[in-house]
Structures are given as C-alpha cells and as structure tokens.
Design an enzyme around this catalytic site. Structure first.
Site, PDB file in Angstrom:
ATOM      1  N   LYS A   1       0.853  -1.184   0.000  1.00 11.99           N
ATOM      2  CA  LYS A   1       0.000   0.000   0.000  1.00 11.99           C
ATOM      3  C   LYS A   1       0.892   1.238   0.000  1.00 11.99           C
ATOM      4  O   LYS A   1       1.696   1.422   0.916  1.00 11.99           O
ATOM      5  CB  LYS A   1      -0.922   0.027   1.215  1.00 11.99           C
ATOM      6  CG  LYS A   1      -1.905   1.192   1.170  1.00 11.99           C
ATOM      7  CD  LYS A   1      -2.790   1.231   2.395  1.00 11.99           C
ATOM      8  CE  LYS A   1      -3.842   2.323   2.242  1.00 11.99           C
ATOM      9  NZ  LYS A   1      -3.246   3.655   1.987  1.00 11.99           N
TER      10      LYS A   1
ATOM     11  N   ASP B   1       1.598   5.361   0.084  1.00 12.58           N
ATOM     12  CA  ASP B   1       1.039   6.502   0.823  1.00 12.58           C
ATOM     13  C   ASP B   1       1.392   7.789   0.085  1.00 12.58           C
ATOM     14  O   ASP B   1       2.450   8.375   0.291  1.00 12.58           O
ATOM     15  CB  ASP B   1       1.610   6.519   2.244  1.00 12.58           C
ATOM     16  CG  ASP B   1       0.878   7.511   3.139  1.00 12.58           C
ATOM     17  OD1 ASP B   1      -0.179   8.015   2.718  1.00 12.58           O
ATOM     18  OD2 ASP B   1       1.371   7.773   4.254  1.00 12.58           O
TER      19      ASP B   1
ATOM     20  N   GLU C   1       2.762   1.133   5.438  1.00 16.97           N
ATOM     21  CA  GLU C   1       1.417   1.482   5.885  1.00 16.97           C
ATOM     22  C   GLU C   1       0.483   0.277   5.880  1.00 16.97           C
ATOM     23  O   GLU C   1      -0.451   0.208   6.668  1.00 16.97           O
ATOM     24  CB  GLU C   1       0.833   2.587   5.008  1.00 16.97           C
ATOM     25  CG  GLU C   1      -0.460   3.155   5.567  1.00 16.97           C
ATOM     26  CD  GLU C   1      -1.073   4.221   4.681  1.00 16.97           C
ATOM     27  OE1 GLU C   1      -2.106   4.788   5.083  1.00 16.97           O
ATOM     28  OE2 GLU C   1      -0.535   4.479   3.590  1.00 16.97           O
TER      29      GLU C   1
END
Length: 348
Positions: A64, A66, A206
């Site tokens: 993921k 960010d 994250e």
C-alpha cells in the site's frame, strides 16, 4: 530523474542505468481491431478497508503506497496527469510526465500513486507534501515518482472490462519489474496475506492491498480491491485548535471532525506529529478562517479553543478509537489538498 534511496529493502539493482525500451514495430500480419474511444477521465477504483487479508488463490497482493492517487494519460497530443478529483497536475510532476513520454506505447491510461520514498524505500506522505509545497502549494515536485498498478487503456483499447490478470500482464510488459525510473511498477507479491501483512508492518509500511485477479476495473469502493493497514490513517476535518504559548506555532492541538450523514461530528484531537514549519503554516492558514462559534456540536471542556471554518483536511495516523468515538494515539501527518479529493472519514 529521481535518485534511489540509500537503503532499499523494497528496491533492487538501483545501480543499473534506466533505459526506455524501443518502440516495437507493428506486425503487418496482425489484423486491425476496432479502436475504443479514449476516455477523457476515469473515476478510480478505491480499496475497501478490512481488518484482515482475504484468503484464496483469486487474490493478489501489493504494497500500500502513501501518496496522491493519479492517472497518467498518454495521448496523441501529449501527456496529462490527473488527480483523483480530475484536476490537471501535469505541470507539478515534470519527471513523471517525461517518463510517460518514453513509454513504448501510443495511447494509454495508467492508474497509480505519486509518492516520495524515504531512505528505506518507504513512501512518506509528509515528504510528498513538502516536495509540493504543502496544501495549496504551487511547487513542482522533483522527488516524486509514479508507482503504477493498473492499465485501463492501451493502444486504442479500453481494458476496464478485462480481468485484472489480463491488465497486469499488459502492464508488466509496458513497465517492467524492478525499474528504477520515475515510473515504476507496483509489483504483485506472491505470499500468504497474513504473513505479508506482518512483514509489511515490520518494515514500517502502511499496509497492503488485496485485489481480485478475475475482477474488471470498476470505479468506486465496490470490494474488488481491499486495503489492510498496519496503522490506521484517515482524513479528518480540522474544526479548531487549542492555543498554547509553549508549543510550536502556538498550537497545542488540533480539534478534528468526521462526517456523519450531512454534518460533522467531533472526533477528538491531535497534538503530536507537527514539525515547526507545519505548525507555523497551519497557524497562518487557520487565522484567516476563524469562527466565533463551533461549526459542529461540541460539549467538551477544552480551554483557549479557536474555532475555524471546516475547510482544512488533515491526514491523521491513529491506533484505535475510544468507546465514546474519539481517536486514540493520534499523530498529524499533513494536510490534504482540496484537488486530491480526499475522502473524509465517515462514522455511522
């Protein structure tokens, strides 16, 4: 071109020169297929938050990232880079624009995330914000790179009805794995979702994204893509601040709100995560939009509160919620730009 970070658990072979592949000549024996009109803009597919990774061979996993969600349009007339809200930010990412010009394709729409990596190869939203000059800033980012994870249009063909597995196959041919340029492939990771999440959290990431391999590309938050986070991070509206003569920028804490129906509800406060420059910029912006009364129902006992118009959206990292609906262990990460069209956290 962006220099790779010094230490890079997620990146490899950083010393190899970056070279764009030559354009492939068309095979004259290949039949001419009907071309699909190129969409001017596509609303992105959004990931649905889940507490645990899904199970089964139909799911693929990625890191993921960010940053800012973007779509890069390779068009006959040039390159367009659009935010999630449809705003043209081509001029703010010149390195990504140049890298898109070098792609061996005539027309394409790529879906991905603009990020700035720290020295460990992790995306850092605060660094991205700084590179763009903060919320509402006009700076050009020289550090941002584009992590691409989907291909929606390719050489005259709309791929949205194709399965993710097919789209990824074409994307990996267009943007090779382990590239080190300003457009890089967000690689799929073959692993057990639970084990991958543990590893991602240990590396300070994250979280992870899970995607159904057999799914078409559908705009909105429909459940084809899932996000599983190590630490919760969401967008909240700043509705006021608590004055403090001892704190940087004289901001003791920010008062936050979430959406509830058509209104706002108080969600607690955040008093950590500010850098001195962040606090000073915030104070200047908030002093221009003060209110005499709270913009939402508030029964707290905080003193020296200055209420403001609910116009600023902050990205907040937190660990959990209290029983009465307030954020626990919250930390400020940065301001979201209005043009990013960030989704404000909603409560039932």
């Amino acid at each position: 071109m962006t220099k790779p970070p010094k230490a890079k658990p997620l990146l490899q072979d950083a010393d190899k020169p970056v070279r764009s592949r030559p354009r492939r000549p068309r095979d004259p024996t290949q039949p001419n297929l009907l071309l699909d009109p190129m969409p001017n803009r596509i609303d992105p597919c959004l990931a649905l938050l889940k507490p645990k990774p899904p199970k089964g061979p139909q799911w693929a996993f990625e890191v993921k990232w960010d940053g800012y969600r973007l779509s890069v349009h390779v068009e006959p007339t040039g390159i367009r880079i659009l935010t999630r809200g449809g705003h043209d930010w081509t001029h703010r990412f010149p390195a990504i624009q140049q890298a898109a010009l070098w792609l061996p394709v005539g027309t394409a729409i790529l879906d991905g995330e603009a990020v700035v990596l720290d020295e460990q190869g992790r995306s850092d939203f605060g660094l991205l914000q700084q590179s763009l000059g903060g919320r509402g800033g006009k700076k050009v980012s020289k550090e941002a790179i584009f992590m691409v994870f989907d291909l929606l249009y390719f050489d005259g063909h709309d791929l949205r009805n194709s399965e993710l597995d097919v789209r990824r196959h074409l994307l990996e041919d267009l943007v090779p794995a382990e590239g080190k340029g300003d457009i890089r492939l967000s690689e799929e990771i073959e692993a057990d979702g639970d084990q991958l999440l543990v590893s991602a959290c240990e590396h300070g990431l994250e979280g992870i994204i899970a995607k159904r391999l057999d799914s078409p590309y559908r705009s909105g938050r429909v459940g084809d893509w899932l996000k599983i986070k190590c630490v919760q991070s969401d967008s909240f509206v700043i509705v006021g601040y608590e004055k403090s003569t001892a704190a940087r920028g004289q901001i003791g804490s920010l008062l936050l709100a979430a959406r509830k129906g058509d209104g706002l509800v108080y969600a607690g406060s955040v008093g950590t995560g500010f850098k001195e420059r962040d606090a000073l910029q915030l104070r200047v912006m908030m002093e221009k939009i003060t209110l005499k009364t709270p913009p939402l129902p508030y029964t707290g006992a905080r003193k020296n509160v200055v209420w403001i118009q609910p116009a600023l959206i902050a990205e907040i990292e937190y660990r959990a919620w209290t029983d009465d609906g307030k954020l626990r262990h919250a930390s400020y990460k940065g301001l979201r730009d209005v043009q990013d069209n960030a989704a404000i956290y909603e409560v039932d």
